[in-house]
Design a protein around this motif. Structure first.
Motif, PDB file in Angstrom:
ATOM      1  N   SER A  27      -8.547  53.901  33.714  1.00  0.00           N
ATOM      2  CA  SER A  27      -8.041  54.482  34.957  1.00  0.00           C
ATOM      3  C   SER A  27      -7.479  53.395  35.875  1.00  0.00           C
ATOM      4  O   SER A  27      -6.401  53.552  36.460  1.00  0.00           O
ATOM      5  CB  SER A  27      -9.165  55.239  35.658  1.00  0.00           C
ATOM      6  N   PHE A  28      -8.200  52.288  35.990  1.00  0.00           N
ATOM      7  CA  PHE A  28      -7.720  51.183  36.811  1.00  0.00           C
ATOM      8  C   PHE A  28      -6.410  50.630  36.276  1.00  0.00           C
ATOM      9  O   PHE A  28      -5.455  50.417  37.041  1.00  0.00           O
ATOM     10  CB  PHE A  28      -8.771  50.077  36.878  1.00  0.00           C
ATOM     11  N   LEU A  29      -6.336  50.402  34.974  1.00  0.00           N
ATOM     12  CA  LEU A  29      -5.125  49.826  34.388  1.00  0.00           C
ATOM     13  C   LEU A  29      -3.914  50.744  34.519  1.00  0.00           C
ATOM     14  O   LEU A  29      -2.776  50.272  34.563  1.00  0.00           O
ATOM     15  CB  LEU A  29      -5.367  49.469  32.920  1.00  0.00           C
ATOM     16  N   ALA A  30      -4.161  52.045  34.595  1.00  0.00           N
ATOM     17  CA  ALA A  30      -3.072  53.007  34.749  1.00  0.00           C
ATOM     18  C   ALA A  30      -2.664  53.185  36.210  1.00  0.00           C
ATOM     19  O   ALA A  30      -1.657  53.833  36.500  1.00  0.00           O
ATOM     20  CB  ALA A  30      -3.479  54.359  34.162  1.00  0.00           C
ATOM     21  N   SER A  31      -3.416  52.566  37.117  1.00  0.00           N
ATOM     22  CA  SER A  31      -3.137  52.745  38.550  1.00  0.00           C
ATOM     23  C   SER A  31      -2.193  51.667  39.071  1.00  0.00           C
ATOM     24  O   SER A  31      -1.940  50.659  38.426  1.00  0.00           O
ATOM     25  CB  SER A  31      -4.448  52.692  39.337  1.00  0.00           C
ATOM     26  N   GLU A  32      -1.706  51.889  40.275  1.00  0.00           N
ATOM     27  CA  GLU A  32      -0.855  50.913  40.947  1.00  0.00           C
ATOM     28  C   GLU A  32      -1.611  49.621  41.260  1.00  0.00           C
ATOM     29  O   GLU A  32      -1.006  48.566  41.408  1.00  0.00           O
ATOM     30  CB  GLU A  32      -0.274  51.506  42.231  1.00  0.00           C
ATOM     31  N   THR A  38      -0.306  42.066  33.184  1.00  0.00           N
ATOM     32  CA  THR A  38       0.501  42.241  31.970  1.00  0.00           C
ATOM     33  C   THR A  38      -0.083  41.421  30.830  1.00  0.00           C
ATOM     34  O   THR A  38      -0.660  40.355  31.039  1.00  0.00           O
ATOM     35  CB  THR A  38       1.956  41.778  32.189  1.00  0.00           C
ATOM     36  N   GLY A  39       0.067  41.918  29.623  1.00  0.00           N
ATOM     37  CA  GLY A  39      -0.255  41.170  28.419  1.00  0.00           C
ATOM     38  C   GLY A  39      -1.673  40.643  28.317  1.00  0.00           C
ATOM     39  O   GLY A  39      -1.879  39.549  27.816  1.00  0.00           O
ATOM     40  N   GLU A  40      -2.625  41.388  28.752  1.00  0.00           N
ATOM     41  CA  GLU A  40      -4.016  40.935  28.705  1.00  0.00           C
ATOM     42  C   GLU A  40      -4.810  41.721  27.676  1.00  0.00           C
ATOM     43  O   GLU A  40      -4.533  42.883  27.421  1.00  0.00           O
ATOM     44  CB  GLU A  40      -4.686  41.111  30.070  1.00  0.00           C
ATOM     45  N   VAL A  41      -5.797  41.070  27.111  1.00  0.00           N
ATOM     46  CA  VAL A  41      -6.785  41.730  26.269  1.00  0.00           C
ATOM     47  C   VAL A  41      -8.081  41.721  27.063  1.00  0.00           C
ATOM     48  O   VAL A  41      -8.586  40.658  27.436  1.00  0.00           O
ATOM     49  CB  VAL A  41      -6.985  40.997  24.928  1.00  0.00           C
ATOM     50  N   ILE A  42      -8.595  42.885  27.353  1.00  0.00           N
ATOM     51  CA  ILE A  42      -9.815  42.993  28.148  1.00  0.00           C
ATOM     52  C   ILE A  42     -10.920  43.525  27.236  1.00  0.00           C
ATOM     53  O   ILE A  42     -10.802  44.621  26.691  1.00  0.00           O
ATOM     54  CB  ILE A  42      -9.612  43.918  29.364  1.00  0.00           C
TER      55      ILE A  42
END
Length: 50
Positions: A27-32, A38-42
């Motif tokens: 949800s956080f990654l899809a938010s503004e 960009t380009g991260e592996v979490i």
């Protein structure tokens, strides 16, 4: 025949993750709020790094 309590002790967080915890990140990654990420592996892994 895996012992769940024994497996949990192998996780530094000492518990298994919850589905909601993955959903919070998605949800956080899809938010503004995450627009500049960009380009991260979490890793959501409770502290297990192999």
């Amino acid at each position: 025949d895996l012992d769940m309590n024994e497996l949990k002790r192998m996780v530094p967080a000492n518990r298994f993750g919850k589905v909601e915890e993955v959903a919070y990140l998605a949800s956080f990654l899809a938010s503004e709020k995450a627009a500049y990420i960009t380009g991260e592996v979490i890793n959501i892994n409770g502290g297990i790094y192999a």
